[in-house]
Design a protein around this motif. Structure first.
Motif, PDB file in Angstrom:
ATOM      1  N   THR A 191       0.845  -1.212   0.000  1.00 36.97           N
ATOM      2  CA  THR A 191       0.000   0.000   0.000  1.00 36.97           C
ATOM      3  C   THR A 191       0.869   1.246   0.000  1.00 36.97           C
ATOM      4  O   THR A 191       1.920   1.279   0.611  1.00 36.97           O
ATOM      5  N   HIS A 194      -4.917  -6.766  -4.233  1.00 34.63           N
ATOM      6  CA  HIS A 194      -4.242  -7.282  -3.046  1.00 34.63           C
ATOM      7  C   HIS A 194      -4.104  -8.787  -3.150  1.00 34.63           C
ATOM      8  O   HIS A 194      -3.073  -9.360  -2.882  1.00 34.63           O
ATOM      9  N   SER A 246       4.216 -14.216   1.533  1.00 34.53           N
ATOM     10  CA  SER A 246       3.800 -13.660   2.825  1.00 34.53           C
ATOM     11  C   SER A 246       2.391 -14.080   3.183  1.00 34.53           C
ATOM     12  O   SER A 246       2.061 -14.292   4.348  1.00 34.53           O
ATOM     13  N   LEU A 269       1.512 -16.903   6.871  1.00 34.71           N
ATOM     14  CA  LEU A 269       0.622 -16.863   8.011  1.00 34.71           C
ATOM     15  C   LEU A 269       0.177 -18.265   8.395  1.00 34.71           C
ATOM     16  O   LEU A 269      -0.335 -18.487   9.483  1.00 34.71           O
ATOM     17  N   LEU A 284      -4.005  -3.043   5.128  1.00 38.66           N
ATOM     18  CA  LEU A 284      -2.573  -3.350   4.995  1.00 38.66           C
ATOM     19  C   LEU A 284      -2.374  -4.414   3.929  1.00 38.66           C
ATOM     20  O   LEU A 284      -3.207  -5.301   3.762  1.00 38.66           O
ATOM     21  N   ASP A 285      -1.242  -4.330   3.221  1.00 33.89           N
ATOM     22  CA  ASP A 285      -0.964  -5.395   2.276  1.00 33.89           C
ATOM     23  C   ASP A 285      -0.419  -6.597   3.046  1.00 33.89           C
ATOM     24  O   ASP A 285      -0.022  -6.487   4.201  1.00 33.89           O
ATOM     25  N   TYR A 286      -0.414  -7.738   2.392  1.00 31.36           N
ATOM     26  CA  TYR A 286      -0.037  -8.982   3.083  1.00 31.36           C
ATOM     27  C   TYR A 286       1.357  -8.919   3.696  1.00 31.36           C
ATOM     28  O   TYR A 286       1.606  -9.447   4.764  1.00 31.36           O
ATOM     29  N   LEU A 287       2.255  -8.253   2.973  1.00 35.96           N
ATOM     30  CA  LEU A 287       3.631  -8.211   3.440  1.00 35.96           C
ATOM     31  C   LEU A 287       3.730  -7.467   4.772  1.00 35.96           C
ATOM     32  O   LEU A 287       4.308  -7.974   5.741  1.00 35.96           O
ATOM     33  N   GLU A 294       1.262  -6.820   6.773  1.00 32.53           N
ATOM     34  CA  GLU A 294       0.477  -7.530   7.773  1.00 32.53           C
ATOM     35  C   GLU A 294       1.287  -8.668   8.379  1.00 32.53           C
ATOM     36  O   GLU A 294       1.303  -8.861   9.591  1.00 32.53           O
ATOM     37  N   SER A 295       1.982  -9.386   7.513  1.00 34.43           N
ATOM     38  CA  SER A 295       2.728 -10.538   8.001  1.00 34.43           C
ATOM     39  C   SER A 295       3.809 -10.126   8.996  1.00 34.43           C
ATOM     40  O   SER A 295       3.983 -10.721  10.055  1.00 34.43           O
ATOM     41  N   ARG A 306       2.044  -8.920  12.249  1.00 33.27           N
ATOM     42  CA  ARG A 306       1.486 -10.003  13.051  1.00 33.27           C
ATOM     43  C   ARG A 306       2.576 -10.761  13.802  1.00 33.27           C
ATOM     44  O   ARG A 306       2.395 -11.167  14.944  1.00 33.27           O
ATOM     45  N   LYS A 307       3.719 -10.939  13.134  1.00 33.17           N
ATOM     46  CA  LYS A 307       4.809 -11.661  13.781  1.00 33.17           C
ATOM     47  C   LYS A 307       5.264 -10.946  15.046  1.00 33.17           C
ATOM     48  O   LYS A 307       5.374 -11.548  16.113  1.00 33.17           O
ATOM     49  N   ALA A 361      -6.400 -15.829   5.215  1.00 34.15           N
ATOM     50  CA  ALA A 361      -4.975 -15.862   5.529  1.00 34.15           C
ATOM     51  C   ALA A 361      -4.705 -15.295   6.916  1.00 34.15           C
ATOM     52  O   ALA A 361      -3.767 -15.710   7.602  1.00 34.15           O
ATOM     53  N   MET A 407      -6.154 -18.141   9.586  1.00 38.43           N
ATOM     54  CA  MET A 407      -5.531 -19.456   9.569  1.00 38.43           C
ATOM     55  C   MET A 407      -4.643 -19.836  10.740  1.00 38.43           C
ATOM     56  O   MET A 407      -4.678 -20.933  11.239  1.00 38.43           O
ATOM     57  N   ARG A 408      -3.803 -18.899  11.146  1.00 30.99           N
ATOM     58  CA  ARG A 408      -2.761 -19.230  12.105  1.00 30.99           C
ATOM     59  C   ARG A 408      -3.245 -19.253  13.538  1.00 30.99           C
ATOM     60  O   ARG A 408      -2.502 -19.604  14.440  1.00 30.99           O
TER      61      ARG A 408
END
Lengths: 594, 576
Positions: free
Chosen positions: A389, A547, A588, A592, B502-505, B507-508, B511-512, B531, B534-535
């Motif tokens: 983003t 996305h 990425s 998760l 947020l984009d996945y990157l 976010e990942s 989250r970590k 996604a 899941m965890r």
């Protein structure tokens, strides 16, 4: 000094803008002149009548018979009534002229000019200027200008005329008495203008605090859940209390100052009144200068008339500063540089070939964003743009649609340089579906048909069916005639997005831009419309920003954008093999899992 | 009115004082013509210089005193109106911010906004005028009439009669003024709304080459607006000339009648004088002012009534009930037992029969599409609303016992919108824990992946965020609100769609570090993204207000159809 110069320029420009209504303004001024003249005549008549009254009474009072000339007195009364009626009618006529002319042909015309101006302003201007600012120029600032023009005649023209008229008349009546009265005019004029100017400063502070208070209130109520969840009530209340307190102090001072203008003018008037009574009384009693009781009455009445114009002139001057500031903002917008249009080329044929050649671009010259970008997209290809983003994915759309123009290099659509054709010709080959679903206030039907008002009813329904929104629309009480507006709550964000997909489908143009086109649609519906999206993209050149990488793995070219530049370019397979930034993003979402 | 009047009560004495000052000031003004008539009758007629100077001096004294009274009155009035407006503004704001969610949503954000800004301003503006009118107009009119009566009863009667005549003419003109003002206000709103719509949709409008069409819509609204503004202004514009006309005509009649009465020897004996008639004519001006002020009040009255009613509506709402708990943070398992919920006034249950347990220290996800009731669960968890049926407890203690304050101490939540407030970045994060050090704030901002943002601004933590975060992106707002949430020392952390922008990157990464920071704390993640879910240790799948599956990702992929569909659509077939 310089400030005074620009102020002068702005006043001149306002005057120039009133040119179309100059004739009416002159007529208004003339009518107000009549009204002023008549109202100035009334004390004269009244004074004659008083003299007569006194003449009847005095001998009778002293026990001598007096001849009451009833016909002459009746004539005088009739004349007085006519003068009053004429003056009031002229005032009403002036009011009608001014209201109609100024509101219709000045304020309304400027507002329409501003709205028209926006058509020719670049998207950059709209992006950089807060919407609220543009709207406040268009309403508040213009109406301040209108009020001034309105009161210009009333205060400056008729007020000054009246003042001059009174002065001339009282000098004719009795120069000595007049000179004694006139001394007070500049004094009270000066005082009241000073005070009015000062109170205006406090009122400006009140308006500013009021704006801040509005912002705070809006923030508190729109974030009510956060306020409650974090016990922020106290913090917000303290801020509000502080703003309200500041506002109270400024309001108190401003109101007080503006309230003393009237007593000061009144006092100076009363002093004039007393001077008239004493001097006049002395003159009459001693038979000096041929004064009569009627002259004293006339003087008193004229002196009373001073108050009105004096107050309004003082007020007019204090308003002027404000008006100049407002006018400056309005004119700044009207003077904004417009987009230039060239029509050396006609619209692209619509095959869908797109080529970026060595394109440079930046929003801010200090921070170059895109440098030497070259992409070649052949008709029917699917181009995906991915990246974090804020990385600049939307910039490519902005350039493609010419919402912004390139700084260097060229963009070709079907072999034609986009800079050499009119913008609307270029845009006529594109359809867009954007993340923030923009619908205008109107019926659902009109919203779908927005890009093709000539579409038949069947075509509109077909587009809605394709976007899987037809069933929902029909379930609404008013079906396709349901109005969409700010209060619309029974249509979700996802459903709004489906309507924009229907709109793009109906527009049926050779190149498609999908910017997070299904981000608000819930997952199960997304599966359903995936086929529609595939249909939409079939045989069309398409640019897809997403996305969710699952939807773009089959793209012919993937552009990976980060920090405004294209860091990688290739197919999904190529990019994964490269094991670079794309691979990191792609993985990425699965990371998760562990 | 009942709810507004108490706001004037503290200023009773001051209002009384204005009344007294006003009487003095009006009397002063009214006495001047009387003294003048004495100069005419006794001084000039008798040629007595001493009388002229004596009354002249008296007049001067009177003029100065009445000006001082007027200035004092202005000061008192300014104080009353500024204080009244201050109290009312603060009063309604405090009231609104103390509302519970049921009453808050009944009036709505924009409704409350108009009431606490526009309506309150209108009330205090008009009521300032109103107090003036209530105090001054009767004094002016009564003063004028009384003084006129001193000269001659018949003339006073003519003066008195002219007022109802003026009102009779003005009544039909002013009656619909309020409606016209309202209409022109509506068109102003319409024009502004269309403009806002056009500016925000500029790209779509230009893409479809619709600028001319949108401009036409706005021009139409602007023209309509002008039409109603003209009508309203014209009607209002009649007030002054009409009042003038009627009262000036009264002057003429008074002169005529006065002259005739002067011929009556009997009246002459009773003291009717030429000076008296001339003075009476001057009282017309006094009454004229009173009549005009009264007409204006009359025109504003309906508008005032609407505003007062709307403001009262808020002021009359009940406060949030007193809090039961003592505000200590409760730890332990979070349990929902057969919880159902329907919004107040609605028959429809948004949540029905939901039972779930999140063990202390676990991370749970609640996944579901839009309208599945996810966000309603969050509202129940924060005790914004009590459940319609069923029970929620934390660490074995029921919510009612913990109390609203206690629940909100124990549960720290980050909401989807990512709300930020006008103020510095530091301020915004510290809302989670006002006692936190700058180091701690930097720490949580780092976890929220905001270090780059902080470092890119010279001001660092003192960077000022605009109202509603207008100068930062949606993703940045979400991350600031996450930082605020985790700074708060709570036992349960809830994230409602907090990663959606947020984009996945990003976010990942977030989250970590989040999981490391919150290790041992209970986390509930409400999301649409598979996604993201899941965890988690346990996933609850929500559809149409009911739980249709729960367990780990692996178990749900096998057992739950809804979950499988979500996963497949988002991550492709291979994830299943």
């Amino acid at each position: 000094m310089k400030k005074r110069k620009t102020s002068g320029k702005i006043v001149l420009r306002i005057l120039k803008d009133t040119k179309p209504i100059a004739g009416w303004l002159l007529l208004g001024a003339f009518v107000s002149l009549v009204s002023v003249a008549l109202s100035l005549a009334t004390p004269e008549i009244l004074s004659a009548l008083s003299d007569r009254l006194y003449d009847y009474w005095e001998p009778a009072h002293l026990g001598r018979p007096a001849a009451f000339d009833s016909r002459a007195f009746a004539l005088g009364c009739t004349l007085l009534a006519a003068a009053y009626a004429g003056s009031s009618l002229a005032a009403i006529a002036e009011m009608l002229i001014m209201n109609n002319v100024v509101s219709k042909h000045f304020t309304c015309a400027i507002r329409i000019r501003m709205s028209d101006k926006i058509r020719r302003l670049p998207v950059r201007y709209v992006d950089q200027t807060p919407n609220g600012e543009i709207i406040s120029h268009m309403t508040d600032d213009v109406s301040t200008m209108g009020t001034t023009i309105h009161s210009f005649l009333e205060t400056l023209i008729s007020g000054i005329l009246k003042l001059l008229g009174i002065i001339v008349l009282i000098f004719l009546l009795n120069p000595i008495l007049a000179a004694a009265v006139i001394v007070f005019v500049p004094l009270s004029l000066f005082l009241s203008a000073k005070i009015a100017g000062k109170s205006e400063k406090y009122f400006a502070a009140v308006r500013k605090k009021n704006g801040e208070m509005y912002a705070l209130t809006e923030e508190t109520f729109s974030g009510f859940d956060t306020v409650k969840a974090f016990h922020l009530e106290k913090r917000q209340r303290e801020r509000q209390a502080e703003l309200c307190g500041d506002m109270r102090d400024a309001a108190r001072k401003g109101t007080f100052l503006s309230s003393i203008v009237q007593p000061i003018v009144a006092l100076s008037n009363n002093i004039a009144y007393i001077v008239i009574c004493i001097l006049g009384g002395v003159f009459v009693a001693n038979n000096l200068f041929g004064m009569s009781v009627g002259t004293i009455v006339a003087f008193v009445l004229y002196a009373r008339m001073f108050a009105g114009p004096l107050e309004s002139i003082a007020q007019g001057f204090s308003m002027l500063q404000n008006t100049i500031a407002s006018a400056e903002r309005v004119y700044r917008m009207l003077d904004e540089e417009e987009m230039t249009e060239t029509a050396e080329e006609t619209a692209p044929e619509g095959k869908g070939n797109v080529r970026f050649e060595n394109v440079d671009f930046s929003y801010d010259p200090k921070q170059p964003l895109i440098k030497g970008l070259t992409i070649d997209v052949r008709a029917g290809e699917k181009v995906a743009i991915v990246g974090p983003t804020g990385g600049g994915k939307t910039t490519i759309v902005n350039l493609l649609m010419r919402f912004y123009d390139v700084d260097g290099g060229k963009i070709f659509v079907d072999g034609k340089d986009v800079m050499r054709m009119p913008r609307n010709a270029l845009r006529s080959v594109f359809s867009m579906v954007l993340q923030d679903t923009w619908l205008f206030s109107g019926t659902i039907y009109d919203n779908i048909a927005y890009g093709r008002p000539d579409a038949t009813e069947e075509e509109v329904h077909e587009a809605a069916k394709r976007a899987h929104i037809d069933r929902f629309i029909r379930s609404l009480p008013n079906g396709y005639d349901t109005m969409i507006n700010e209060e619309t709550t029974n249509i979700s964000g996802g459903q709004k997005q489906l309507l924009t997909i229907a709109r793009a489908y109906l527009a049926n143009r050779p190149i498609l831009i999908l910017d997070e086109a299904t981000s608000n649609v819930d997952t199960r519906t997304e599966i359903l419309i995936q086929k529609t999206m595939d249909d939409l993209m079939k045989n069309r050149t398409s640019f897809v920003i997403a996305h969710r990488l699952s939807t773009i793995v089959d793209a012919d070219t993937i552009l990976v954008v980060n920090h405004g530049t294209i860091v990688e370019q290739g197919t999904h397979r190529e990019l994964l093999e490269k094991n670079g930034f794309y691979a990191e993003i792609y993985n990425s979402q699965y990371e998760l899992l562990n | 009115m009942k709810t507004i009047l108490p706001y004037l009560k503290p200023y009773r004495k001051q209002i009384l004082l204005t009344g007294v000052l006003c009487i003095l000031f009006t009397l002063g003004g009214a006495f001047l013509p009387y003294l003048m008539s004495r100069i005419v009758d006794d001084g000039i007629a008798a040629g007595d210089m001493g009388v002229i100077l004596k009354f002249g001096g008296l007049m001067l004294l009177l003029a100065v005193v009445s000006m001082l009274c007027a200035i004092w009155m202005g000061a008192v009035n300014a104080r009353i109106s500024a204080n009244f407006s201050h109290d009312l503004k603060l009063g309604i704001f405090n009231k609104a911010s103390a509302l519970d969610f049921e009453h808050f949503s009944k009036i709505g954000t924009s409704g409350l906004l108009t009431r606490s800004t526009h309506d309150v301003s209108t009330i205090s503006d008009i009521s300032g005028m109103f107090v003036n009118v209530v105090v001054m107009v009767p004094i002016m009119i009564a003063g004028g009439v009384v003084f006129a009566t001193l000269s001659d009863r018949v003339l006073a009667l003519i003066l008195l009669l002219s007022m109802p005549i003026a009102f009779l003419i003005l009544f039909p003109i002013l009656r619909h003024l309020d409606r016209l003002w309202k209409l022109s206000d509506e068109y102003i709103d319409e024009q502004n709304r269309l403009m806002r719509e056009r500016l925000s949709g500029i790209r779509v409008i230009r893409a479809f080459d619709k600028e001319a069409h949108e401009h036409g819509r706005i021009a139409h609204a602007t023209e309509e607006m002008a039409k109603y503004i003209i009508r309203a202004n014209v009607r209002a514009g009649y007030v002054n000339p009409v009042c003038m006309l009627v009262l000036n005509m009264a002057t003429v009649v008074m002169l005529w009648v006065g002259a005739n009465r002067l011929q009556d020897p009997v009246l002459m004996e009773s003291g009717l004088t030429a000076g008296g008639i001339i003075a009476t004519v001057q009282y017309v001006a006094l009454i004229l002012n009173g009549v005009m002020m009264l007409s204006w009040t009359f025109a504003f009255l309906p508008h005032l009534k609407v505003c007062v009613n709307r403001v009262s509506e808020v002021l009359e709402l009940p406060d949030e009930p007193a809090d039961a708990g003592d505000g200590t943070v409760v730890f332990g398992d979070l349990v929902l037992e057969n919880v159902s919920f329907a919004y107040p006034g609605s028959e429809l249950k948004t949540i029905s029969d939901v039972s779930l347990t999140v063990k202390a220290g676990q991370t749970a996800a609640i996944i579901g599409g839009t309208g599945s009731g996810k966000s309603t669960i969050l509202k129940l968890l924060l005790d914004f609303y009590p459940p319609t049926e069923g029970k929620i407890s934390l660490g074995g203690v029921p919510y009612e016992q913990i109390g609203r304050g206690g629940v909100r101490e124990a549960v720290s939540a980050s909401l989807q919108k990512g709300m930020v407030f006008e103020g510095t970045l530091l301020d915004n994060v510290r809302m989670g824990d006002p006692t936190a050090s700058e180091e701690a704030v930097r720490g949580v901002l780092d976890i929220a992946q905001m270090t780059e943002f902080v470092d890119s601004h010279e001001e660092g933590l003192s960077y000022r965020l605009a109202q509603s975060g207008a100068n930062i992106s949606g993703g940045q707002k979400q991350r600031i609100s996450i930082a605020r949430t985790i700074l708060k020392p709570a036992s349960v952390y809830v994230f409602d769609d907090s990663f959606s922008a947020l984009d996945y990157l990003t976010e990942s990464k977030l989250r970590k570090s989040l999981n490391r920071y919150l290790a041992g704390k209970t986390q509930i993640i409400i999301t649409q993204r598979a996604a993201t879910a899941m965890r988690c240790d346990t996933i609850f799948v929500l559809e149409q207000g009911s739980i249709v599956g729960s367990g780990t990702h692996e178990a749900l992929v096998k057992s739950c159809r809804v979950y499988r569909e979500i996963v497949r659509s988002q991550l492709g077939g291979e994830a299943v």
